[in-house]
Design a protein around this motif. Sequence first.
Motif, PDB file in Angstrom:
ATOM      1  N   SER A  50      60.278  31.395  46.543  1.00 56.48           N
ATOM      2  CA  SER A  50      60.828  30.355  45.674  1.00 56.48           C
ATOM      3  C   SER A  50      61.116  30.918  44.287  1.00 56.48           C
ATOM      4  O   SER A  50      60.240  31.495  43.645  1.00 56.48           O
ATOM      5  N   GLU A  51      62.348  30.749  43.852  1.00 58.26           N
ATOM      6  CA  GLU A  51      62.753  31.181  42.511  1.00 58.26           C
ATOM      7  C   GLU A  51      63.462  30.012  41.848  1.00 58.26           C
ATOM      8  O   GLU A  51      64.282  29.357  42.469  1.00 58.26           O
ATOM      9  N   MET A  52      63.178  29.768  40.606  1.00 61.05           N
ATOM     10  CA  MET A  52      63.871  28.688  39.894  1.00 61.05           C
ATOM     11  C   MET A  52      65.320  29.077  39.585  1.00 61.05           C
ATOM     12  O   MET A  52      66.227  28.285  39.684  1.00 61.05           O
ATOM     13  N   SER A  53      65.534  30.331  39.229  1.00 63.06           N
ATOM     14  CA  SER A  53      66.872  30.818  38.913  1.00 63.06           C
ATOM     15  C   SER A  53      66.916  32.313  39.180  1.00 63.06           C
ATOM     16  O   SER A  53      66.544  33.105  38.327  1.00 63.06           O
ATOM     17  N   PRO A  54      67.384  32.706  40.365  1.00 62.16           N
ATOM     18  CA  PRO A  54      67.419  34.133  40.699  1.00 62.16           C
ATOM     19  C   PRO A  54      68.249  34.934  39.686  1.00 62.16           C
ATOM     20  O   PRO A  54      69.263  34.458  39.190  1.00 62.16           O
ATOM     21  N   LEU A  55      67.812  36.120  39.387  1.00 63.26           N
ATOM     22  CA  LEU A  55      68.472  36.957  38.397  1.00 63.26           C
ATOM     23  C   LEU A  55      69.916  37.278  38.774  1.00 63.26           C
ATOM     24  O   LEU A  55      70.753  37.451  37.909  1.00 63.26           O
ATOM     25  N   VAL A  56      70.230  37.356  40.071  1.00 63.05           N
ATOM     26  CA  VAL A  56      71.592  37.680  40.480  1.00 63.05           C
ATOM     27  C   VAL A  56      72.578  36.606  40.020  1.00 63.05           C
ATOM     28  O   VAL A  56      73.714  36.895  39.721  1.00 63.05           O
ATOM     29  N   ILE A  57      72.129  35.368  39.907  1.00 63.20           N
ATOM     30  CA  ILE A  57      72.998  34.284  39.433  1.00 63.20           C
ATOM     31  C   ILE A  57      73.178  34.400  37.933  1.00 63.20           C
ATOM     32  O   ILE A  57      74.269  34.157  37.408  1.00 63.20           O
ATOM     33  N   GLN A  58      72.117  34.745  37.213  1.00 68.26           N
ATOM     34  CA  GLN A  58      72.202  34.851  35.765  1.00 68.26           C
ATOM     35  C   GLN A  58      73.090  35.997  35.375  1.00 68.26           C
ATOM     36  O   GLN A  58      73.753  36.033  34.394  1.00 68.26           O
ATOM     37  N   PHE A 102      82.261  30.021  46.680  1.00 74.47           N
ATOM     38  CA  PHE A 102      80.886  29.577  46.914  1.00 74.47           C
ATOM     39  C   PHE A 102      79.966  30.774  47.037  1.00 74.47           C
ATOM     40  O   PHE A 102      80.385  31.847  47.457  1.00 74.47           O
ATOM     41  N   LEU A 103      78.701  30.549  46.684  1.00 71.52           N
ATOM     42  CA  LEU A 103      77.668  31.569  46.829  1.00 71.52           C
ATOM     43  C   LEU A 103      76.473  30.943  47.514  1.00 71.52           C
ATOM     44  O   LEU A 103      75.962  29.918  47.070  1.00 71.52           O
ATOM     45  N   CYS A 104      76.046  31.544  48.590  1.00 71.72           N
ATOM     46  CA  CYS A 104      74.810  31.139  49.261  1.00 71.72           C
ATOM     47  C   CYS A 104      73.836  32.295  49.064  1.00 71.72           C
ATOM     48  O   CYS A 104      74.045  33.387  49.601  1.00 71.72           O
ATOM     49  N   LEU A 105      72.818  32.070  48.276  1.00 70.57           N
ATOM     50  CA  LEU A 105      71.865  33.124  47.950  1.00 70.57           C
ATOM     51  C   LEU A 105      70.541  32.830  48.638  1.00 70.57           C
ATOM     52  O   LEU A 105      69.814  31.926  48.246  1.00 70.57           O
ATOM     53  N   GLU A 122      88.639  28.511  62.113  1.00 71.46           N
ATOM     54  CA  GLU A 122      88.175  29.852  61.759  1.00 71.46           C
ATOM     55  C   GLU A 122      89.050  30.505  60.693  1.00 71.46           C
ATOM     56  O   GLU A 122      88.557  31.164  59.778  1.00 71.46           O
ATOM     57  N   TYR A 123      90.349  30.301  60.771  1.00 72.09           N
ATOM     58  CA  TYR A 123      91.262  30.939  59.819  1.00 72.09           C
ATOM     59  C   TYR A 123      91.213  30.299  58.427  1.00 72.09           C
ATOM     60  O   TYR A 123      91.745  30.844  57.475  1.00 72.09           O
ATOM     61  N   GLN A 124      90.555  29.142  58.296  1.00 71.82           N
ATOM     62  CA  GLN A 124      90.496  28.443  57.012  1.00 71.82           C
ATOM     63  C   GLN A 124      89.351  28.903  56.113  1.00 71.82           C
ATOM     64  O   GLN A 124      89.285  28.519  54.950  1.00 71.82           O
ATOM     65  N   ILE A 125      88.455  29.678  56.642  1.00 74.04           N
ATOM     66  CA  ILE A 125      87.281  30.081  55.871  1.00 74.04           C
ATOM     67  C   ILE A 125      86.884  31.509  56.245  1.00 74.04           C
ATOM     68  O   ILE A 125      87.099  31.950  57.365  1.00 74.04           O
ATOM     69  N   LYS A 126      86.337  32.229  55.265  1.00 70.19           N
ATOM     70  CA  LYS A 126      85.798  33.546  55.576  1.00 70.19           C
ATOM     71  C   LYS A 126      84.387  33.629  55.007  1.00 70.19           C
ATOM     72  O   LYS A 126      84.047  32.968  54.023  1.00 70.19           O
ATOM     73  N   LYS A 154      76.201  47.136  45.016  1.00 71.95           N
ATOM     74  CA  LYS A 154      75.652  47.824  43.839  1.00 71.95           C
ATOM     75  C   LYS A 154      75.483  46.832  42.696  1.00 71.95           C
ATOM     76  O   LYS A 154      76.300  45.933  42.507  1.00 71.95           O
ATOM     77  N   LYS A 155      74.425  47.023  41.929  1.00 73.98           N
ATOM     78  CA  LYS A 155      74.105  46.140  40.805  1.00 73.98           C
ATOM     79  C   LYS A 155      75.295  45.974  39.857  1.00 73.98           C
ATOM     80  O   LYS A 155      75.613  44.870  39.433  1.00 73.98           O
ATOM     81  N   GLU A 156      75.985  47.062  39.576  1.00 71.35           N
ATOM     82  CA  GLU A 156      77.103  46.999  38.630  1.00 71.35           C
ATOM     83  C   GLU A 156      78.333  46.294  39.207  1.00 71.35           C
ATOM     84  O   GLU A 156      79.260  45.955  38.470  1.00 71.35           O
ATOM     85  N   ASP A 157      78.343  46.043  40.503  1.00 71.02           N
ATOM     86  CA  ASP A 157      79.479  45.370  41.136  1.00 71.02           C
ATOM     87  C   ASP A 157      79.243  43.886  41.420  1.00 71.02           C
ATOM     88  O   ASP A 157      80.143  43.194  41.889  1.00 71.02           O
ATOM     89  N   VAL A 158      78.035  43.397  41.157  1.00 72.63           N
ATOM     90  CA  VAL A 158      77.693  42.013  41.498  1.00 72.63           C
ATOM     91  C   VAL A 158      78.613  41.014  40.803  1.00 72.63           C
ATOM     92  O   VAL A 158      79.223  40.158  41.453  1.00 72.63           O
ATOM     93  N   GLN A 159      78.736  41.081  39.501  1.00 76.20           N
ATOM     94  CA  GLN A 159      79.505  40.091  38.754  1.00 76.20           C
ATOM     95  C   GLN A 159      80.978  40.078  39.175  1.00 76.20           C
ATOM     96  O   GLN A 159      81.548  39.016  39.424  1.00 76.20           O
ATOM     97  N   SER A 160      81.597  41.227  39.253  1.00 82.13           N
ATOM     98  CA  SER A 160      83.019  41.260  39.622  1.00 82.13           C
ATOM     99  C   SER A 160      83.227  40.825  41.065  1.00 82.13           C
ATOM    100  O   SER A 160      84.241  40.207  41.393  1.00 82.13           O
ATOM    101  N   THR A 161      82.257  41.099  41.934  1.00 85.77           N
ATOM    102  CA  THR A 161      82.391  40.713  43.340  1.00 85.77           C
ATOM    103  C   THR A 161      82.248  39.210  43.514  1.00 85.77           C
ATOM    104  O   THR A 161      83.103  38.579  44.151  1.00 85.77           O
ATOM    105  N   ILE A 162      81.195  38.621  42.955  1.00 85.43           N
ATOM    106  CA  ILE A 162      80.997  37.180  43.181  1.00 85.43           C
ATOM    107  C   ILE A 162      82.042  36.336  42.458  1.00 85.43           C
ATOM    108  O   ILE A 162      82.273  35.193  42.842  1.00 85.43           O
TER     109      ILE A 162
END
Length: 70
Positions: free
Chosen positions: A62-70, A54-57, A4-8, A41-49
Amino acid sequence: KIKEYQIKLDIYGQSTDLKYESDLKLKSLHLKNIKWKGILKKEDVQSTISNYDFLCLCSNFSEMSPLVIQ
């Protein structure tokens, strides 16, 4: 085995099924490595990720490339 302590896990967003979300939050209360962060918040997405390895979206459709990744 991963300890548990190895991952968040930080969970962002809000479910459309509030009962389901509430049940999951209750089940994870005792797990100190899981944090429910709410809506990002939309303006915080890039700095947060950029702070994560890793990102699990999850998506309801079905989306070929979600906008949040772009």
